[in-house]
Scaffold this active site. Structure first.
Site, PDB file in Angstrom:
ATOM      1  N   GLY A  57       0.844  -1.190   0.000  1.00 32.12           N
ATOM      2  CA  GLY A  57       0.000   0.000   0.000  1.00 32.12           C
ATOM      3  C   GLY A  57       0.874   1.233   0.000  1.00 32.12           C
ATOM      4  O   GLY A  57       2.071   1.153   0.300  1.00 32.12           O
ATOM      5  N   CYS A  84       5.241  -6.095   1.667  1.00 38.76           N
ATOM      6  CA  CYS A  84       5.556  -4.656   1.718  1.00 38.76           C
ATOM      7  C   CYS A  84       4.810  -3.942   2.845  1.00 38.76           C
ATOM      8  O   CYS A  84       5.114  -4.180   3.988  1.00 38.76           O
ATOM      9  CB  CYS A  84       5.317  -4.001   0.364  1.00 38.76           C
ATOM     10  SG  CYS A  84       6.640  -4.472  -0.742  1.00 38.76           S
ATOM     11  N   TYR A  85       3.822  -3.109   2.532  1.00 38.26           N
ATOM     12  CA  TYR A  85       3.116  -2.425   3.628  1.00 38.26           C
ATOM     13  C   TYR A  85       2.580  -3.459   4.622  1.00 38.26           C
ATOM     14  O   TYR A  85       2.636  -3.246   5.837  1.00 38.26           O
ATOM     15  CB  TYR A  85       1.960  -1.580   3.072  1.00 38.26           C
ATOM     16  CG  TYR A  85       1.224  -0.821   4.161  1.00 38.26           C
ATOM     17  CD1 TYR A  85       1.729   0.386   4.642  1.00 38.26           C
ATOM     18  CD2 TYR A  85       0.061  -1.326   4.727  1.00 38.26           C
ATOM     19  CE1 TYR A  85       1.073   1.074   5.662  1.00 38.26           C
ATOM     20  CE2 TYR A  85      -0.599  -0.648   5.750  1.00 38.26           C
ATOM     21  CZ  TYR A  85      -0.091   0.555   6.212  1.00 38.26           C
ATOM     22  OH  TYR A  85      -0.724   1.228   7.227  1.00 38.26           O
ATOM     23  N   HIS A 173       7.729  -7.615  -3.885  1.00 36.52           N
ATOM     24  CA  HIS A 173       6.446  -8.048  -4.461  1.00 36.52           C
ATOM     25  C   HIS A 173       6.555  -9.382  -5.209  1.00 36.52           C
ATOM     26  O   HIS A 173       6.905  -9.390  -6.387  1.00 36.52           O
ATOM     27  CB  HIS A 173       5.923  -6.975  -5.423  1.00 36.52           C
ATOM     28  CG  HIS A 173       5.492  -5.731  -4.724  1.00 36.52           C
ATOM     29  ND1 HIS A 173       4.264  -5.604  -4.120  1.00 36.52           N
ATOM     30  CD2 HIS A 173       6.139  -4.558  -4.502  1.00 36.52           C
ATOM     31  CE1 HIS A 173       4.162  -4.407  -3.567  1.00 36.52           C
ATOM     32  NE2 HIS A 173       5.285  -3.757  -3.787  1.00 36.52           N
ATOM     33  N   GLU A 175       4.239 -11.000  -6.381  1.00 36.54           N
ATOM     34  CA  GLU A 175       3.139 -11.112  -7.351  1.00 36.54           C
ATOM     35  C   GLU A 175       3.467 -10.532  -8.719  1.00 36.54           C
ATOM     36  O   GLU A 175       2.753 -10.795  -9.677  1.00 36.54           O
ATOM     37  CB  GLU A 175       1.873 -10.455  -6.783  1.00 36.54           C
ATOM     38  CG  GLU A 175       1.909  -8.937  -6.622  1.00 36.54           C
ATOM     39  CD  GLU A 175       2.550  -8.463  -5.314  1.00 36.54           C
ATOM     40  OE1 GLU A 175       3.327  -9.225  -4.714  1.00 36.54           O
ATOM     41  OE2 GLU A 175       2.291  -7.310  -4.908  1.00 36.54           O
ATOM     42  N   SER A 231     -23.689  -9.660 -27.246  1.00 34.88           N
ATOM     43  CA  SER A 231     -23.022  -8.708 -28.131  1.00 34.88           C
ATOM     44  C   SER A 231     -22.101  -9.422 -29.111  1.00 34.88           C
ATOM     45  O   SER A 231     -21.584  -8.809 -30.035  1.00 34.88           O
ATOM     46  CB  SER A 231     -22.193  -7.738 -27.302  1.00 34.88           C
ATOM     47  OG  SER A 231     -21.096  -8.428 -26.725  1.00 34.88           O
ATOM     48  N   GLY A 232     -21.886 -10.716 -28.879  1.00 32.97           N
ATOM     49  CA  GLY A 232     -20.892 -11.433 -29.683  1.00 32.97           C
ATOM     50  C   GLY A 232     -19.533 -11.435 -28.987  1.00 32.97           C
ATOM     51  O   GLY A 232     -18.634 -12.169 -29.359  1.00 32.97           O
ATOM     52  N   GLY A 233     -19.380 -10.600 -27.945  1.00 34.68           N
ATOM     53  CA  GLY A 233     -18.126 -10.546 -27.194  1.00 34.68           C
ATOM     54  C   GLY A 233     -18.028 -11.700 -26.195  1.00 34.68           C
ATOM     55  O   GLY A 233     -18.982 -12.456 -26.003  1.00 34.68           O
ATOM     56  N   VAL A 234     -16.859 -11.806 -25.582  1.00 31.57           N
ATOM     57  CA  VAL A 234     -16.572 -12.944 -24.711  1.00 31.57           C
ATOM     58  C   VAL A 234     -17.483 -12.961 -23.472  1.00 31.57           C
ATOM     59  O   VAL A 234     -18.075 -13.991 -23.137  1.00 31.57           O
ATOM     60  CB  VAL A 234     -15.109 -12.876 -24.192  1.00 31.57           C
ATOM     61  CG1 VAL A 234     -14.764 -14.113 -23.399  1.00 31.57           C
ATOM     62  CG2 VAL A 234     -14.148 -12.678 -25.328  1.00 31.57           C
ATOM     63  N   ASP A 235     -17.609 -11.812 -22.807  1.00 35.88           N
ATOM     64  CA  ASP A 235     -18.251 -11.822 -21.495  1.00 35.88           C
ATOM     65  C   ASP A 235     -19.734 -12.181 -21.587  1.00 35.88           C
ATOM     66  O   ASP A 235     -20.216 -13.039 -20.843  1.00 35.88           O
ATOM     67  CB  ASP A 235     -18.082 -10.464 -20.798  1.00 35.88           C
ATOM     68  CG  ASP A 235     -16.625 -10.051 -20.715  1.00 35.88           C
ATOM     69  OD1 ASP A 235     -15.759 -10.949 -20.853  1.00 35.88           O
ATOM     70  OD2 ASP A 235     -16.342  -8.864 -20.530  1.00 35.88           O
ATOM     71  N   SER A 236     -20.451 -11.524 -22.505  1.00 31.44           N
ATOM     72  CA  SER A 236     -21.887 -11.830 -22.582  1.00 31.44           C
ATOM     73  C   SER A 236     -22.095 -13.245 -23.115  1.00 31.44           C
ATOM     74  O   SER A 236     -23.028 -13.941 -22.704  1.00 31.44           O
ATOM     75  CB  SER A 236     -22.630 -10.798 -23.432  1.00 31.44           C
ATOM     76  OG  SER A 236     -22.170 -10.799 -24.758  1.00 31.44           O
ATOM     77  N   SER A 237     -21.212 -13.721 -23.999  1.00 35.78           N
ATOM     78  CA  SER A 237     -21.372 -15.083 -24.536  1.00 35.78           C
ATOM     79  C   SER A 237     -21.186 -16.130 -23.439  1.00 35.78           C
ATOM     80  O   SER A 237     -21.956 -17.089 -23.335  1.00 35.78           O
ATOM     81  CB  SER A 237     -20.345 -15.353 -25.641  1.00 35.78           C
ATOM     82  OG  SER A 237     -20.509 -14.454 -26.690  1.00 35.78           O
ATOM     83  N   LYS A 376     -10.596 -11.977 -16.527  1.00 38.36           N
ATOM     84  CA  LYS A 376     -10.846 -12.210 -17.959  1.00 38.36           C
ATOM     85  C   LYS A 376     -10.284 -13.556 -18.432  1.00 38.36           C
ATOM     86  O   LYS A 376     -10.939 -14.281 -19.179  1.00 38.36           O
ATOM     87  CB  LYS A 376     -10.207 -11.077 -18.768  1.00 38.36           C
ATOM     88  CG  LYS A 376     -10.579 -11.067 -20.220  1.00 38.36           C
ATOM     89  CD  LYS A 376     -11.849 -10.297 -20.403  1.00 38.36           C
ATOM     90  CE  LYS A 376     -12.257 -10.184 -21.841  1.00 38.36           C
ATOM     91  NZ  LYS A 376     -13.446  -9.325 -21.971  1.00 38.36           N
TER      92      LYS A 376
END
Ligand code: XMP
Length: 520
Positions: A57, A84-85, A173, A175, A231-237, A376
């Protein structure tokens, strides 16, 4: 069916989401919560996490209003990893000392490991690790009962731990990818210290998500129908495929063909959802309506407003004809959820999807958001798990207003067809070169600029097409892609030869900033 949980308490680090991703990549489920959860020890006990990770942080533990948690957090008997923090706070609250460092440590650093224990259990003592550091304060004295586990030139206590109490701290870090063995160190915490089994998989997620969707929308018809805008996009599909698996024909999908789509998009959506999954799919042919409303409009902001307005109007009209509709599905992802929950404490202003803004309230629909916990890349894995084709799951992002933002000047059917054909060639060549999945977005932009050319023996006077290809992580910043010349050459010559209406192809070599990804 419940899987193990690791808690990440967020103290405001820019890397907090990366911690969660590195953990989930190792098949361990984790959730990010604001650090304020750390004060609710009863709730943490009830959540029964395997381990708790305290993020970095921007604050100093001595700052007025610096985020703190009660020392009781370290007494729960749950393993803690302070980064870290999080490490400084651990030292500060458990009896060590934190101080301003003479030499701050930012960026690459080398850490020497002094122990073969804890997060360093797979490292040989004396080995040097390349790490990424970012801190102004440092730990001057470690708390009683702790041992010194790692050091660097600018930071004596790069690592300290109390193995008996399962408290481990690092002043760098693990990560970020620049910490070469970071995932391994996190894995040591998860598997070696917390006893994680690695039980988070997309297959198990499907079962849990299906059960949750059924619980939310009820298991019989009286529970009401779910509407999902595709919409044809990944998320809504992926959201639609998952909800369909849960409730079958109680899902109605609406796909609005606004005349601003890419080549073949409507047919692909119909083939997958109607023919393959047998979803109740309504394809709304609204091209004439949209292009009519957009006739003679060249101002990009006006185009966007008209498209947004028409979309909601069309969707609303459809939704009203769906009997007993009670839910609206949205492909909200975890980064949207976390972004709207500030680290100072939960606020419930979750972003609503711009495409259907206002609709849930107006129609009194409850939201179903089955992807709220996923990143994603996990959504893509889930899509494959559910049987969606790879090309749909890996589709590059496409803006809501579609080709309207890539067809500068007037939006006529003829000009949109020219752009669609050129854009299809760009996509085919980028796919053929094996570059499609590594590029954030690649597309064509039709410019209302005519120039003279010669084709055969004839003079031409036609429009220009700009090819755009960018690398990006999130669309906020972007670099233009150094496409191989032979790929550019094929794209250019195919467009000139195959697409009537374009006689010049240029390549956009502008990064963002100062440019944007789309032209408009
Ligand atoms: P810019 O052009 O602002 O775009 O650099 C950043 C990212 O956002 C996408 N984009 C949109 N996506 N609705 C969307 O859903 C929009 O109105 C919109 N405008 C831009 C763009 O494709 C890029 O990925």
């Amino acid at each position: 069916m419940a899987h193990q949980l690791v808690l990440v308490l967020d103290f405001g680090s820019q890397y907090t989401q990366l911690i969660a991703r590195r953990i989930r990549e190792q098949s361990v489920y984790c959730e990010i919560h604001p650090y304020t959860l750390g004060a609710d020890l009863a709730k943490i006990r009830a959540m029964a996490p395997l381990g708790i990770i305290l993020s970095g942080g921007p604050n100093s533990v001595y700052d007025e209003g610096a985020p703190h948690v009660p020392a009781g957090l370290w007494e729960l008997g749950i393993p803690v990893l302070g980064i870290c923090y999080g490490a400084q706070l651990t030292a500060h609250l458990l009896g060590g000392k934190v101080d301003r460092a003479d030499a701050r440590e930012y960026g690459r650093a080398t850490v020497r490991v002094k122990t073969t224990d804890g997060v360093f259990r797979s490292v040989t003592p004396g080995d040097e690790l390349a790490v990424w550091a970012s801190h102004g304060d440092h730990v001057e004295a470690i708390p009683p009962g702790f041992v010194h586990t790692a050091e660097s030139d600018n930071c004596k206590f790069s690592g300290f731990a109390n193995s008996a109490r399962k408290i481990h701290c690092v002043q760098f870090h693990p990560e970020v990818v620049h910490t070469a063995r970071g995932a391994e160190l996190l894995g040591n915490f998860l598997f070696g210290i917390c006893g994680a089994k690695g039980d988070w998989s997309m297959a198990s997620f499907v079962d849990e998500a299906v059960a949750r969707i059924r619980a939310q929308v009820g298991s019989t018809d009286s529970g009401g129908r779910v509407i999902c805008g595709l919409s044809g996009g990944v998320d809504s599909s992926v959201a639609a495929a998952l909800i369909h698996k849960a409730i079958g024909d109680r899902l109605t999908c609406v796909f609005v063909d606004n005349g601003l789509l890419r080549n073949g998009e409507r047919e692909q959506v119909a083939a997958i959802f109607r023919d393959h999954f047998h979803v109740d799919l309504r394809v709304i042919d609204a091209e004439a309506r949209f292009l009519g409303a957009l006739a003679d409009i060249t101002d990009p902001e006006r185009k966007r407003k008209i498209i947004g307005y028409e979309f909601i109007a069309v969707f609303d009209e459809q939704a009203k004809t769906i009997q007993n509709a009670k839910f609206l599905a949205q492909g909200t992802l975890y980064p949207d959820v976390i972004e709207s929950v500030s680290f100072k404490g939960p606020s419930h202003t979750i972003k609503s999807h711009h495409n259907v803004g206002g609709l849930p309230e107006r129609m009194n629909l409850a939201l179903v958001e089955p992807l709220r916990e996923l990143f994603k890349d996990e959504v893509r894995q889930l899509g494959l798990e559910l049987g969606l084709p790879r090309h749909m799951v890996w589709r590059q992002p496409f803006p809501g207003p579609g080709l309207a933002v890539r067809c500068l000047g007037p939006l006529t059917r003829t000009r949109l067809d020219v752009l669609r054909n050129a854009d299809a060639i760009i996509e085919q060549e980028i796919v053929a070169a094996g570059l499609y999945e590594s590029i954030w977005q690649s597309f064509g932009v039709l410019l209302p600029v005519r120039s003279v050319g010669v084709m055969g023996d004839a003079r031409t006077y036609e429009e220009a097409l700009a090819v755009r290809a960018v690398h990006s992580r999130d669309g906020m910043t972007a670099d233009w892609v150094q496409l191989p010349y032979d790929v550019l050459a094929r794209i250019s010559s195919r467009i000139i030869n195959e697409v009537r209406g374009i006689n010049r192809v240029v390549y956009d070599i502008t990064s963002k900033p100062p440019g944007t990804i789309e032209w408009e």
